[in-house]
Scaffold this motif. Structure first.
Motif, PDB file in Angstrom:
ATOM      1  N   PHE A 159       0.831  -1.206   0.000  1.00  0.00           N
ATOM      2  CA  PHE A 159       0.000   0.000   0.000  1.00  0.00           C
ATOM      3  C   PHE A 159       0.865   1.256   0.000  1.00  0.00           C
ATOM      4  O   PHE A 159       1.993   1.253   0.519  1.00  0.00           O
ATOM      5  CB  PHE A 159      -0.920   0.006   1.239  1.00  0.00           C
ATOM      6  CG  PHE A 159      -1.962  -1.065   1.176  1.00  0.00           C
ATOM      7  CD1 PHE A 159      -3.087  -0.901   0.376  1.00  0.00           C
ATOM      8  CD2 PHE A 159      -1.811  -2.250   1.878  1.00  0.00           C
ATOM      9  CE1 PHE A 159      -4.052  -1.899   0.284  1.00  0.00           C
ATOM     10  CE2 PHE A 159      -2.767  -3.257   1.791  1.00  0.00           C
ATOM     11  CZ  PHE A 159      -3.885  -3.074   0.993  1.00  0.00           C
ATOM     12  N   PRO A 194      -2.794  -5.025  -4.383  1.00  0.00           N
ATOM     13  CA  PRO A 194      -4.154  -4.480  -4.310  1.00  0.00           C
ATOM     14  C   PRO A 194      -4.509  -3.716  -5.581  1.00  0.00           C
ATOM     15  O   PRO A 194      -3.626  -3.117  -6.218  1.00  0.00           O
ATOM     16  CB  PRO A 194      -4.118  -3.533  -3.109  1.00  0.00           C
ATOM     17  CG  PRO A 194      -2.762  -3.616  -2.519  1.00  0.00           C
ATOM     18  CD  PRO A 194      -1.893  -4.453  -3.380  1.00  0.00           C
ATOM     19  N   THR A 195      -5.781  -3.717  -5.916  1.00  0.00           N
ATOM     20  CA  THR A 195      -6.242  -2.928  -7.057  1.00  0.00           C
ATOM     21  C   THR A 195      -6.241  -1.452  -6.657  1.00  0.00           C
ATOM     22  O   THR A 195      -6.189  -1.128  -5.462  1.00  0.00           O
ATOM     23  CB  THR A 195      -7.686  -3.321  -7.417  1.00  0.00           C
ATOM     24  OG1 THR A 195      -8.526  -2.987  -6.298  1.00  0.00           O
ATOM     25  CG2 THR A 195      -7.812  -4.791  -7.737  1.00  0.00           C
ATOM     26  N   GLU A 207      -8.703   0.425  -6.485  1.00  0.00           N
ATOM     27  CA  GLU A 207      -9.855   0.620  -5.582  1.00  0.00           C
ATOM     28  C   GLU A 207      -9.495   0.172  -4.167  1.00  0.00           C
ATOM     29  O   GLU A 207      -9.890   0.812  -3.182  1.00  0.00           O
ATOM     30  CB  GLU A 207     -11.079  -0.170  -6.077  1.00  0.00           C
ATOM     31  CG  GLU A 207     -11.686   0.333  -7.374  1.00  0.00           C
ATOM     32  CD  GLU A 207     -10.843  -0.012  -8.604  1.00  0.00           C
ATOM     33  OE1 GLU A 207     -10.085  -1.010  -8.563  1.00  0.00           O
ATOM     34  OE2 GLU A 207     -10.930   0.736  -9.602  1.00  0.00           O
ATOM     35  N   GLN A 208      -8.771  -0.930  -4.064  1.00  0.00           N
ATOM     36  CA  GLN A 208      -8.379  -1.415  -2.726  1.00  0.00           C
ATOM     37  C   GLN A 208      -7.358  -0.466  -2.084  1.00  0.00           C
ATOM     38  O   GLN A 208      -7.353  -0.276  -0.871  1.00  0.00           O
ATOM     39  CB  GLN A 208      -7.833  -2.848  -2.829  1.00  0.00           C
ATOM     40  CG  GLN A 208      -8.953  -3.857  -3.062  1.00  0.00           C
ATOM     41  CD  GLN A 208      -8.466  -5.183  -3.593  1.00  0.00           C
ATOM     42  OE1 GLN A 208      -7.458  -5.272  -4.296  1.00  0.00           O
ATOM     43  NE2 GLN A 208      -9.212  -6.244  -3.282  1.00  0.00           N
ATOM     44  N   GLN A 209      -6.510   0.124  -2.921  1.00  0.00           N
ATOM     45  CA  GLN A 209      -5.574   1.149  -2.415  1.00  0.00           C
ATOM     46  C   GLN A 209      -6.363   2.320  -1.828  1.00  0.00           C
ATOM     47  O   GLN A 209      -6.058   2.815  -0.743  1.00  0.00           O
ATOM     48  CB  GLN A 209      -4.708   1.690  -3.570  1.00  0.00           C
ATOM     49  CG  GLN A 209      -3.616   0.777  -4.024  1.00  0.00           C
ATOM     50  CD  GLN A 209      -2.350   0.917  -3.174  1.00  0.00           C
ATOM     51  OE1 GLN A 209      -2.310   1.689  -2.225  1.00  0.00           O
ATOM     52  NE2 GLN A 209      -1.340   0.130  -3.514  1.00  0.00           N
ATOM     53  N   GLU A 256      -9.398   2.315  -0.762  1.00  0.00           N
ATOM     54  CA  GLU A 256     -10.118   1.867   0.440  1.00  0.00           C
ATOM     55  C   GLU A 256      -9.199   1.884   1.656  1.00  0.00           C
ATOM     56  O   GLU A 256      -9.597   2.274   2.757  1.00  0.00           O
ATOM     57  CB  GLU A 256     -10.656   0.451   0.201  1.00  0.00           C
ATOM     58  CG  GLU A 256     -11.510  -0.091   1.312  1.00  0.00           C
ATOM     59  CD  GLU A 256     -12.965   0.368   1.250  1.00  0.00           C
ATOM     60  OE1 GLU A 256     -13.204   1.579   1.196  1.00  0.00           O
ATOM     61  OE2 GLU A 256     -13.833  -0.507   1.277  1.00  0.00           O
ATOM     62  N   TYR A 257      -7.952   1.464   1.455  1.00  0.00           N
ATOM     63  CA  TYR A 257      -6.956   1.467   2.536  1.00  0.00           C
ATOM     64  C   TYR A 257      -6.756   2.891   3.070  1.00  0.00           C
ATOM     65  O   TYR A 257      -6.828   3.134   4.279  1.00  0.00           O
ATOM     66  CB  TYR A 257      -5.642   0.898   1.980  1.00  0.00           C
ATOM     67  CG  TYR A 257      -4.462   0.980   2.917  1.00  0.00           C
ATOM     68  CD1 TYR A 257      -4.199  -0.045   3.828  1.00  0.00           C
ATOM     69  CD2 TYR A 257      -3.590   2.071   2.886  1.00  0.00           C
ATOM     70  CE1 TYR A 257      -3.103   0.024   4.686  1.00  0.00           C
ATOM     71  CE2 TYR A 257      -2.502   2.140   3.744  1.00  0.00           C
ATOM     72  CZ  TYR A 257      -2.265   1.117   4.632  1.00  0.00           C
ATOM     73  OH  TYR A 257      -1.186   1.196   5.483  1.00  0.00           O
ATOM     74  N   THR A 307     -10.050   4.325   4.647  1.00  0.00           N
ATOM     75  CA  THR A 307     -10.454   3.681   5.903  1.00  0.00           C
ATOM     76  C   THR A 307      -9.535   4.070   7.055  1.00  0.00           C
ATOM     77  O   THR A 307      -9.992   4.362   8.156  1.00  0.00           O
ATOM     78  CB  THR A 307     -10.446   2.145   5.730  1.00  0.00           C
ATOM     79  OG1 THR A 307     -11.323   1.817   4.654  1.00  0.00           O
ATOM     80  CG2 THR A 307     -10.903   1.433   6.990  1.00  0.00           C
ATOM     81  N   LEU A 311     -10.548  -3.928   7.816  1.00  0.00           N
ATOM     82  CA  LEU A 311     -10.059  -3.800   6.436  1.00  0.00           C
ATOM     83  C   LEU A 311      -9.611  -5.125   5.797  1.00  0.00           C
ATOM     84  O   LEU A 311     -10.030  -5.442   4.674  1.00  0.00           O
ATOM     85  CB  LEU A 311      -8.942  -2.746   6.377  1.00  0.00           C
ATOM     86  CG  LEU A 311      -8.500  -2.371   4.968  1.00  0.00           C
ATOM     87  CD1 LEU A 311      -9.628  -1.704   4.180  1.00  0.00           C
ATOM     88  CD2 LEU A 311      -7.280  -1.457   5.019  1.00  0.00           C
ATOM     89  N   THR A 359     -11.954  -7.510   3.897  1.00  0.00           N
ATOM     90  CA  THR A 359     -12.451  -7.200   2.552  1.00  0.00           C
ATOM     91  C   THR A 359     -11.512  -7.755   1.478  1.00  0.00           C
ATOM     92  O   THR A 359     -11.778  -7.609   0.296  1.00  0.00           O
ATOM     93  CB  THR A 359     -12.580  -5.674   2.344  1.00  0.00           C
ATOM     94  OG1 THR A 359     -11.263  -5.077   2.378  1.00  0.00           O
ATOM     95  CG2 THR A 359     -13.430  -5.041   3.428  1.00  0.00           C
ATOM     96  N   TRP A 360     -10.388  -8.314   1.900  1.00  0.00           N
ATOM     97  CA  TRP A 360      -9.396  -8.798   0.937  1.00  0.00           C
ATOM     98  C   TRP A 360      -9.712 -10.236   0.529  1.00  0.00           C
ATOM     99  O   TRP A 360     -10.321 -10.989   1.293  1.00  0.00           O
ATOM    100  CB  TRP A 360      -7.990  -8.726   1.545  1.00  0.00           C
ATOM    101  CG  TRP A 360      -7.561  -7.329   1.870  1.00  0.00           C
ATOM    102  CD1 TRP A 360      -8.156  -6.164   1.455  1.00  0.00           C
ATOM    103  CD2 TRP A 360      -6.479  -6.945   2.707  1.00  0.00           C
ATOM    104  NE1 TRP A 360      -7.499  -5.074   1.974  1.00  0.00           N
ATOM    105  CE2 TRP A 360      -6.462  -5.536   2.745  1.00  0.00           C
ATOM    106  CE3 TRP A 360      -5.501  -7.639   3.426  1.00  0.00           C
ATOM    107  CZ2 TRP A 360      -5.523  -4.813   3.468  1.00  0.00           C
ATOM    108  CZ3 TRP A 360      -4.560  -6.927   4.145  1.00  0.00           C
ATOM    109  CH2 TRP A 360      -4.568  -5.532   4.158  1.00  0.00           C
TER     110      TRP A 360
END
Ligand code: SF4
Ligand code: SF4
Length: 253
Positions: A74, A182-183, A185-187, A189-190, A193, A238, A241-242
């Motif tokens: 991340f 991570p995609t 979007e997941q970046q 979200e990290y 959040t 978090l 969600t992975w």
């Protein structure tokens, strides 16, 4: 042109004494508060933004630089240095640190570096210390003996360490150790959040997020938690969600 020798880093035991002191009386006072690659943990950022009375978006815009790092899954959130000749920290003043009571963990811990590793069964944490001698730092010439353990306590690192320990299962999650990328979007979200807690709070309050059992609070109660309690819940939520996550940190086969 002289080449600066590498900084000296040596392992040290928790109860091994070293000579060091820091404060307005040292000749190098605040010399270290510039040109830093200072990574802010979510807890560092929360303490600082509360101190400054800013919401997360304003804090990040004014004081943070977010960059990808080749060794990290991340992006990292750095404290933005001023764009002056010396690249000073935005919080350094003539009398020292202007956010002293809420300064980041890295500022508190120097010259001690504290590492944590999970035991192979992931059930215990092992603590490791190193002593870092920066060339410009004259604190080592001061006549005060202290151990890493006592230095950590003296510098008020206990809550910072508690949050670092909570982050470890997330940052060293098996899926990350296996090279998961991570995609985008997941970046996002990290970052949202963990560094924009208002976002997480809104989603919890709206019932969009179902907190895992290990967060030890349910949605309704979570909406009433203070920011520090909510951050702990966010850290636990978090990774759920992975892909392939199990609550014990193992992966689905
Ligand atoms: S936050 Fe305070 S202690 Fe840390 S680099 Fe800035 S001025 Fe120095
Ligand atoms: S350079 Fe070392 S002794 Fe000097 S102010 Fe910074 S940490 Fe303290």
């Amino acid at each position: 042109m002289s080449v600066r020798p590498p900084d000296k880093v040596q392992p040290i035991q928790a109860v091994e004494e070293f000579s060091f002191n820091c404060g307005p009386e040292v000749p190098c006072f605040t010399e270290c508060c510039r040109a830093l690659d200072l990574v802010l943990t979510p807890y560092d950022a929360l303490r600082l933004r509360h101190r400054l009375g800013l919401d997360s978006a304003a804090f990040l815009e004014r004081y943070a630089v977010i960059e990808e790092h080749q060794d990290e899954a991340f992006s990292l959130v750095y404290l933005a240095m001023l764009e002056d000749e010396r690249r000073r920290c935005p919080f350094v003043g003539p009398a020292g640190c202007t956010v002293y009571e809420d300064r980041p963990a890295a500022c508190r811990a120097y010259p001690i570096g504290r590492g944590l590793r999970l035991t192979p069964c992931r059930s215990h944490l092992q603590e490791l210390f190193v002593l870092v001698r920066e060339d410009h730092c004259r604190g080592f010439e001061e006549n005060r003996s202290i151990t890493p353990e006592d230095w950590m306590a003296d510098q008020g690192l206990e809550p910072y360490n508690r949050f670092s320990e909570a982050m470890l299962p997330l940052l060293r999650h098996p899926i990350i150790l296996q090279g998961w990328q991570p995609t985008p979007e997941q970046q996002q979200e990290y970052l949202h959040t963990l560094y924009q807690l208002e976002y997480f709070r809104r989603r919890v309050a709206a019932g969009e997020i179902s907190l895992p059992d290990e967060a030890e609070v349910k949605g309704q109660e979570a909406a009433e938690l203070d920011d520090y309690q909510l951050l702990l819940a966010a850290i636990k939520w978090l990774p759920t969600t992975w892909p392939g996550h199990k609550s014990d940190g193992r992966l689905d086969k």
